[in-house]
Design a protein around this motif. Structure first.
Motif, PDB file in Angstrom:
ATOM      1  N   SER A  93       0.671  -1.134  -0.049  1.00 17.62           N
ATOM      2  CA  SER A  93      -0.033  -0.076  -0.150  1.00 17.62           C
ATOM      3  C   SER A  93       0.785   1.162  -0.050  1.00 17.62           C
ATOM      4  CB  SER A  93      -0.826   0.006   1.171  1.00 17.62           C
ATOM      5  OG  SER A  93      -0.135  -0.077   2.385  1.00 17.62           O
ATOM      6  N   LEU A  94       2.207   1.311   0.781  1.00 13.11           N
ATOM      7  CA  LEU A  94       2.774   2.402   0.933  1.00 13.11           C
ATOM      8  C   LEU A  94       4.336   2.459  -0.017  1.00 13.11           C
ATOM      9  CD1 LEU A  94       2.109   3.438   4.572  1.00 13.11           C
ATOM     10  CD2 LEU A  94       1.174   4.380   2.668  1.00 13.11           C
ATOM     11  N   ALA A 403      -4.616   4.687   1.560  1.00 16.64           N
ATOM     12  CA  ALA A 403      -4.276   4.431   0.280  1.00 16.64           C
ATOM     13  C   ALA A 403      -4.576   3.145  -0.600  1.00 16.64           C
ATOM     14  CB  ALA A 403      -2.690   4.496   0.191  1.00 16.64           C
ATOM     15  N   ARG A 407      -7.519   3.251  -4.034  1.00 17.12           N
ATOM     16  CA  ARG A 407      -7.143   2.655  -5.225  1.00 17.12           C
ATOM     17  C   ARG A 407      -7.850   1.598  -5.900  1.00 17.12           C
ATOM     18  NH1 ARG A 407      -0.895   2.127  -3.935  1.00 17.12           N
ATOM     19  NH2 ARG A 407      -0.900   1.031  -6.030  1.00 17.12           N
ATOM     20  N   PRO A 499       3.385   3.631  -4.652  1.00 23.12           N
ATOM     21  CA  PRO A 499       3.514   4.878  -4.155  1.00 23.12           C
ATOM     22  C   PRO A 499       4.660   5.518  -4.818  1.00 23.12           C
ATOM     23  CG  PRO A 499       2.739   3.899  -2.512  1.00 23.12           C
ATOM     24  CD  PRO A 499       3.125   2.763  -3.523  1.00 23.12           C
TER      25      PRO A 499
END
Length: 515
Positions: A93-94, A403, A407, A499
């Protein structure tokens, strides 16, 4: 087996035993790491040191933050199963750098809880025997009990996770029942001065009103840490995308009700304006039982706390070892940690590593550090250090959830997928703020807590830089291995730029171990 982005399976000899656990095994793991009896018997004294008679409020706020995080964890676990848990979720996610640092902090935090809780076992056992059986028992006997407990822990952790989970469920249920009896008695009697909502205000702290509550949230959150730890069993649980979310929600809701009720009983039991006495009593729950019920219930609560401390030590060792296993098999920790027992399929090397280092740390702090204090210092110092590390992980997961859901969710809900994670992030952030705010700093050695975490984080950054520079293929595999196909959303995430603008990659057959 490992599963790639396209759902292809590649054989690997170092895999966990799939399908060996059911839903209630996962529930047992989640509640066991909470260690309800130990948390209420010992952690509340640390919260009361700053929150005083307002301790129930600090515990409630910590519970609200964890409930918000629970929705994030459920969102992840419904879409992917991984022993890496926070390490994998943050990676997907990050980005992989954040994922590595998240796993780095998560392993460190749960490692800290191993010497902490086993020191609790040793210290509480020594005190109980000294008070009830052997008045001349040497103080150093706590470490003998520590070693015996650690040997039994290794046996249970290596022999099989299913036996571990069932043991945790039985012990957890019995120890909670004992404390519920006390809660009923104290609440029915109205405590010292009758029923009151004052414990849920900021007016009875011992350290600066709001700031006393903020610092109190740290050990308040300590009591909740692990409600989501069933996620590390995702690869070993049948139907994990149903069992793990259920275990997570059941654990956190149970914890909020039980902890708030118990701390309320203690607050009115001591007296809302008598928080200082609570803060000075390391066995406050047993004292409450002695006053309102008698010696027998006090002894039962002490025994329940010891058993609960052992069970949570076992669960924390499992959580730390499985995160090390996930990082080891992807090459971001030594490959030796990514191997399992040939028969029992447990991460034996990681378990032995965690327990060995924990024993050394407990001995150094308990016997040789200038501040002394034996098991009490080991308990509260390691609790504070580990909690800050885990809180930072929780903050990363809250951000990662926003995030991830924005998405990938077809039906994006702004409340569930944005507002709740934001609330969790803010409350966890207040706890970190409380640990560095000058007006509410605790005495030494606890004042070093944020600096130890900062140093560990800096070491992780250096290691990540080394891996990126010398072994970029290992970094590309961070968060890549799932226990089963991650679902349509996880597959979409594999194909979507992260990201950093890079697409995650999956290992092919033969790449489960580094180089």
């Amino acid at each position: 087996m490992t599963t790639g982005a396209l759902g292809k399976e590649a054989p690997s000899p170092d895999q966990l035993r799939k399908g060996s656990l059911g839903t209630w095994d996962a529930v047992a793991m989640a509640i066991a790491v909470l260690s309800p009896a130990m948390a209420m018997a010992y952690n509340t004294t640390g919260v009361a040191a700053t929150a005083g008679g307002s301790t129930p409020l600090a515990v409630l706020l910590g519970g609200v933050a964890c409930l918000c995080l629970a929705f994030v964890v459920v969102g992840f676990t419904r879409r992917m199963a991984s022993a890496g848990y926070a390490y994998t979720y943050a990676s997907r996610s990050l980005g992989q750098s954040t994922g590595f640092l998240t796993g780095w902090l998560y392993t460190f935090g749960f490692f800290c809880f191993v010497p902490m809780t086993m020191a609790g076992v040793g210290g509480f056992t020594r005190d109980l025997i000294k008070n009830e059986v052997w008045s001349t028992e040497p103080d150093w006997m706590w470490f003998i009990y520590f070693l015996v407990g650690m040997a039994f822990l290794i046996y249970l952790a290596v022999f099989g996770i299913k036996l571990t989970a069932r043991t945790q469920l039985v012990v957890g249920a019995v120890t909670v029942a004992v404390i519920v009896v006390l809660d009923v008695i104290v609440t029915a009697k109205g405590g010292k001065n009758g029923q009151s909502l004052q414990p849920f205000t900021f007016g009875h702290t011992l350290s600066g009103g709001f700031n006393g509550i903020f610092y109190g949230i740290i050990l308040g959150v300590t009591s909740f840490i692990g409600f989501e730890s069933a996620a590390v069993l995702g690869e070993e649980t049948r139907n994990p995308r149903r069992a793990i979310p259920l275990a997570t929600i059941v654990a956190v809701v149970f914890a909020i009700v039980f902890y708030v009720w118990t701390t309320y009983s203690m607050a009115i039991g001591f007296g809302v304006n008598n928080g200082a006495a609570w803060a000075k009593d390391p066995t406050a729950l047993a004292t409450t039982a002695q006053v309102y019920s008698g010696h027998t219930l006090s002894i039962l609560i002490s025994i329940a706390a010891i058993l609960s401390a052992f069970v949570v030590c076992l669960a924390c060792a499992n959580a730390a070892a499985r995160t090390m296993f996930a990082m080891g098999r992807e090459g971001t920790l030594p490959a030796v940690f990514g191997r399992t027992h040939p028969v029992y399929k447990t991460p034996v090397n990681a378990i032995l590593g965690v327990t060995a280092v924990a024993t050394v740390v407990a001995a150094l702090i308990g016997f040789f550090w200038d501040y002394g204090g034996g098991p009490t210092t080991v308990y509260f110092l390691m609790a504070s250090i580990g909690t800050i590390a885990i809180i930072l992980v929780y903050m990363a997961l809250c951000l990662g959830g926003v995030a991830f859901f924005r998405r990938l969710m077809r039906k994006w809900n702004p409340i569930v997928h944005a507002v709740l994670p934001a609330i969790g992030f803010i409350i966890f952030g207040l706890a970190v703020y409380g640990s560095i705010y000058p007006g509410a700093l605790p005495p030494m050695p606890y004042r070093i807590v944020p600096y130890v975490n900062l140093g560990w984080l800096a070491l992780g950054i250096v290691l990540l830089w080394y891996l990126r520079t010398n072994h970029p293929q290992r970094v590309s595999r961070i968060g890549s291995i799932l226990g089963e196909e991650g679902g349509e959303e996880a597959g979409a995430l594999d194909e979507a730029p992260g990201p950093s603008g890079m697409k995650p990659t999956e290992p092919t057959a033969g790449m489960a171990n580094p180089d």
